[in-house]
Design an enzyme around this catalytic site. Structure first.
Site, short mmCIF file in Angstrom:
data_model
loop_
_atom_site.label_atom_id
_atom_site.label_comp_id
_atom_site.label_asym_id
_atom_site.label_seq_id
_atom_site.Cartn_x
_atom_site.Cartn_y
_atom_site.Cartn_z
N ASN A 94 0.83 -1.07 0.13
CA ASN A 94 0.01 0.01 0.11
C ASN A 94 0.95 1.15 0.12
O ASN A 94 1.99 1.38 0.46
CB ASN A 94 -0.95 -0.05 1.27
CG ASN A 94 -0.38 0.71 2.42
OD1 ASN A 94 -0.37 1.71 2.56
ND2 ASN A 94 0.24 -0.13 3.15
N ASN A 135 4.92 6.87 15.23
CA ASN A 135 5.19 6.28 14.20
C ASN A 135 6.35 6.85 13.63
O ASN A 135 6.30 7.87 12.91
CB ASN A 135 3.84 6.39 13.39
CG ASN A 135 4.17 5.68 12.03
OD1 ASN A 135 5.28 5.18 11.50
ND2 ASN A 135 3.29 5.95 10.98
N CYS A 162 7.11 5.26 9.02
CA CYS A 162 6.21 5.10 7.82
C CYS A 162 7.08 5.23 6.61
O CYS A 162 7.58 6.23 6.45
CB CYS A 162 5.08 6.04 7.82
SG CYS A 162 3.85 5.75 6.52
N ASN A 195 7.00 -1.90 11.31
CA ASN A 195 6.15 -1.13 10.36
C ASN A 195 6.44 -1.94 9.09
O ASN A 195 7.12 -3.07 8.98
CB ASN A 195 6.53 0.17 10.20
CG ASN A 195 5.14 0.94 9.89
OD1 ASN A 195 4.56 0.66 8.97
ND2 ASN A 195 5.32 2.20 10.34
C1 LIG Z 1 -3.21 -0.13 4.62
C2 LIG Z 1 -2.28 0.00 5.71
C3 LIG Z 1 -2.17 1.36 6.39
C4 LIG Z 1 -1.24 1.36 7.48
N1 LIG Z 1 -1.08 2.76 8.18
C5 LIG Z 1 -0.26 2.85 8.99
C6 LIG Z 1 -0.14 4.05 10.03
O1 LIG Z 1 -0.78 5.03 9.61
N2 LIG Z 1 0.74 3.88 10.81
C7 LIG Z 1 1.51 2.94 11.12
O2 LIG Z 1 2.35 3.10 12.02
N3 LIG Z 1 1.59 1.77 10.50
C8 LIG Z 1 0.71 1.92 9.64
N4 LIG Z 1 0.57 0.42 8.85
C9 LIG Z 1 1.38 -0.59 9.25
C10 LIG Z 1 0.82 -1.57 10.16
O3 LIG Z 1 0.45 -1.04 11.33
C11 LIG Z 1 2.08 -2.75 10.39
O4 LIG Z 1 2.82 -2.16 11.29
C12 LIG Z 1 2.27 -3.45 9.46
O5 LIG Z 1 1.36 -3.52 8.15
C13 LIG Z 1 2.55 -5.17 9.63
O6 LIG Z 1 1.73 -5.54 10.08
P1 LIG Z 1 0.60 -6.68 9.31
O7 LIG Z 1 1.47 -7.44 8.40
O8 LIG Z 1 -0.22 -7.26 10.45
O9 LIG Z 1 -0.29 -5.61 8.41
C14 LIG Z 1 -0.35 0.33 7.71
C15 LIG Z 1 -0.51 -1.01 7.13
C16 LIG Z 1 -1.66 -1.16 6.17
C17 LIG Z 1 -1.54 -2.62 5.52
#
Ligand SMILES: Cc1cc2nc3c(=O)[nH]c(=O)nc-3n(C[C@H](O)[C@H](O)[C@H](O)COP(=O)(O)O)c2cc1C
Length: 244
Positions: free
Chosen positions: A3, A61, A64, A125
């Site tokens: 994304n 965060n 990012c 992240n």
């Molecule tokens: C669509 C999307 C939006 C995300 N937005 C944020 C965000 O705004 N801030 C943040 O710290 N991490 C964000 N992340 C990262 C997730 O919090 C997480 O650290 C990362 O996706 C790994 O975990 P997962 O495999 O369970 O998704 C986002 C991830 C996705 C997929």
């Protein structure tokens, strides 16, 4: 999932005025995630959330990959330490520092965050990734690069949790590809004291409820009566431990 959403939100004033009130009525504590472009922005937002009703903790965060300049705090040891300390000083809430895996030594970054006063370290992240439409000779994502998440990144996240838990005494929050109870248990055994679920919510919005229901039985399989009993119980082979 790949994304490049960036940090889509309506700003901290709107968050405090409109979103925090209904979030605070939920039974679960609300951990507020903030991201600033500069040190001053991080500190200002942390100060605004100090004493805010309904905010249980603050997650910085600093990792990012989709925001211009957004990753610097998570890749530079001194900037990481400084921004955590700044937020820590500005806000009485527990502070979690969320780290990026896009560094050579995540243990070093965790040590910097702990040195700055982080109460917990969240890892990981997303990883920087790319998808290409070769016929159109263009990137698939509007931003060119994007953040990779979901089951594909779990081995990297487990490795990062293990390395961070080995490097600092600060509690670790494990994140990355968690979709079922076995994933949760792997993160706990690797050293995470808690976990977060991201991508799995997109295809299974009730996943967290199921994981909570399944947790006691999984802990019992290890002879553990609470999460703490399972955390960091990984036993590395001696010859492997010597190399890592
Ligand atoms: C669509 C999307 C939006 C995300 N937005 C944020 C965000 O705004 N801030 C943040 O710290 N991490 C964000 N992340 C990262 C997730 O919090 C997480 O650290 C990362 O996706 C790994 O975990 P997962 O495999 O369970 O998704 C986002 C991830 C996705 C997929």
């Amino acid at each position: 999932m790949l994304n490049s959403i960036g940090l889509d939100n309506d700003g901290i004033d709107a968050f405090i005025a409109h979103h925090l009130p209904y979030l605070s009525r939920l039974r679960a504590p609300t951990i507020v995630s903030i991201a600033g472009r500069t040190y001053d922005e991080f500190v200002e937002m942390a100060g605004m959330l100090d004493g805010c009703d309904g905010a249980a903790a603050l997650e910085l965060n600093i990792s990012c990959p989709n925001v211009s300049g957004g990753v610097d705090f998570g890749t530079d040891v001194e900037m990481c330490r400084r921004v955590v300390q700044g937020a820590r000083d500005a806000c009485g809430l527990p502070v979690l520092a969320k780290l990026t895996p896009n560094v050579a030594d995540i243990g070093q970054m965790a040590a910097a965050a702990a040195d700055g006063g982080a109460d917990a370290i969240s890892v990981i992240n997303t990883l920087l990734g790319m998808s290409i439409d070769w016929r159109g000779q263009r990137p698939m994502l509007g931003n060119g690069l994007g953040g990779l998440s979901g089951p594909a990144i779990k081995p990297i996240a487990l490795r990062a949790v293990y390395q961070v838990a080995s490097a600092v005494d600060t509690p670790v929050v494990g994140i990355g590809g968690i979709a079922n109870i076995d994933d949760v248990m792997e993160f706990l055994v690797a050293g995470a004291a808690a976990v977060q679920v991201g991508t799995a919510n997109f295809y299974d919005p009730t996943v967290s409820v199921r994981l909570i229901d399944q947790l006691p039985a999984a802990l019992a399989e290890l002879g553990a009566t609470c999460v703490r009993d399972a955390v960091g119980t990984l036993q590395m082979n001696d010859s492997v431990a010597a190399k890592t």
